[in-house]
Scaffold this motif. Structure first.
Motif, PDB file in Angstrom:
ATOM      1  N   LEU A   1     -20.536 -27.736  53.471  1.00 44.93           N
ATOM      2  CA  LEU A   1     -21.379 -28.882  53.145  1.00 44.93           C
ATOM      3  C   LEU A   1     -22.131 -29.356  54.381  1.00 44.93           C
ATOM      4  CD1 LEU A   1     -18.805 -30.890  50.998  1.00 44.93           C
ATOM      5  CD2 LEU A   1     -20.602 -29.354  50.185  1.00 44.93           C
TER       6      LEU A   1
ATOM      7  N   SER B   1     -22.717 -36.674  45.172  1.00 46.06           N
ATOM      8  CA  SER B   1     -23.943 -35.904  45.406  1.00 46.06           C
ATOM      9  C   SER B   1     -24.672 -36.423  46.631  1.00 46.06           C
ATOM     10  CB  SER B   1     -24.864 -35.961  44.182  1.00 46.06           C
ATOM     11  OG  SER B   1     -25.177 -37.294  43.855  1.00 46.06           O
TER      12      SER B   1
ATOM     13  N   ARG C   1     -29.742 -31.305  49.411  1.00 47.43           N
ATOM     14  CA  ARG C   1     -29.210 -31.462  48.061  1.00 47.43           C
ATOM     15  C   ARG C   1     -27.925 -30.652  47.860  1.00 47.43           C
ATOM     16  NH1 ARG C   1     -31.567 -33.339  43.541  1.00 47.43           N
ATOM     17  NH2 ARG C   1     -33.588 -33.368  44.588  1.00 47.43           N
ATOM     18  N   TRP C   2     -26.848 -31.345  47.527  1.00 47.32           N
ATOM     19  CA  TRP C   2     -25.612 -30.692  47.106  1.00 47.32           C
ATOM     20  C   TRP C   2     -24.772 -31.704  46.314  1.00 47.32           C
ATOM     21  CZ3 TRP C   2     -21.521 -33.439  48.880  1.00 47.32           C
ATOM     22  CH2 TRP C   2     -21.607 -34.060  50.139  1.00 47.32           C
TER      23      TRP C   2
END
Length: 257
Positions: free
Chosen positions: A91, A115, A120-121
């Motif tokens: 991440l 989120s 974006r993840w």
């Protein structure tokens, strides 16, 4: 072959906002040792960043859960246990505050969707939540059909997420009601366990009250039906023998409209 190395090397893998820089002085190191030092530094810094992201996720999910549960039940105590984020996930640090939603809950188990807008993840975090509150509990067994009194009750802290139905926070909301089932000692009292006691039973002597302005007239009568407070039942005026309809206003007392 001649290797040329700087006197010192500074690497920063975590974002500046995290202020986690790793410094390695490789002066007088052999090329192989210098390479190993650089790799070790990279791995160390990467682990530090991963730990920071994991801690950030745990902190924000815990806070979201607290707000969710304490909004519903303000005067309560929470115990939150989150399952660790999968360490295999790579991440990237989030440049903005994480977004947390709580889409799933079943009893003590809860799932949070976390989120990051940029980069974006998203991922799901699962855990368990226990919520404790001081509520009305039976201190002694209460037999089905019996009227509940103050001696049967106490206020004690209980875990409420697993209770089926509502619960009581004040003893006087329970006193005077009738047990619909057998209630064991140490059981949290819920509304489905109780029924409103009948204020008048068929055949009971009652006082019939009739009001005309400021004048109140009372006479004796006999109930022809069972009745709870607020219900209208049939009674017979003992003096006249007339059958009338009257509203139950208290145990043994009815009022003619």
């Amino acid at each position: 072959m001649i290797y040329s190395t700087p006197r010192s090397l500074t690497m920063s893998l975590c974002p500046a906002s995290q202020s986690q820089d790793t410094h390695v002085n490789i002066f007088n190191l052999t090329p192989v040792t210098a390479t190993l030092a650089i790799v070790s530094c990279l791995l160390s810094a990467s682990t530090a960043c991963a730990n920071t992201i994991s801690e950030q996720i745990d902190a924000q999910v815990s806070e979201a859960i607290k707000q969710h549960f304490l909004t519903k039940v303000p005067d309560s105590r929470l115990e939150i246990r989150l399952n660790p984020v999968d360490s295999r996930l790579k991440l990237s640090p989030c440049s903005t505050p994480l977004r947390v939603k709580l889409p799933f809950q079943s009893g003590q188990r809860i799932t949070a969707k976390v989120s990051c807008p940029q980069p974006r993840w998203s991922l799901f975090v699962t855990g368990q939540v226990q919520q404790y509150k001081t509520i009305v509990v039976a201190t002694t067994p209460i037999v089905k059909g019996s009227r509940v009194s103050a001696r049967h009750l106490d206020l004690r802290e209980r875990e409420i997420t697993t209770l089926s139905g509502d619960y009581y926070q004040r003893q006087h909301d329970v006193v005077g009601r009738v047990a619909r089932i057998n209630i064991s000692a140490e059981t949290a009292i819920t509304p489905r366990m109780l029924a409103v006691a009948k204020a008048v039973k068929r055949g009971d002597p009652v006082v019939i009250e009739a009001r005309r302005g400021s004048v109140s007239i009372r006479t004796d009568g006999v109930a022809q039906e069972d009745g709870k407070a607020g219900e209208t039942i049939t009674v017979i005026n003992s003096r006249s023998g007339m059958e009338i309809r009257a509203r139950v206003i208290a145990p043994g007392k009815v009022q003619v409209p």
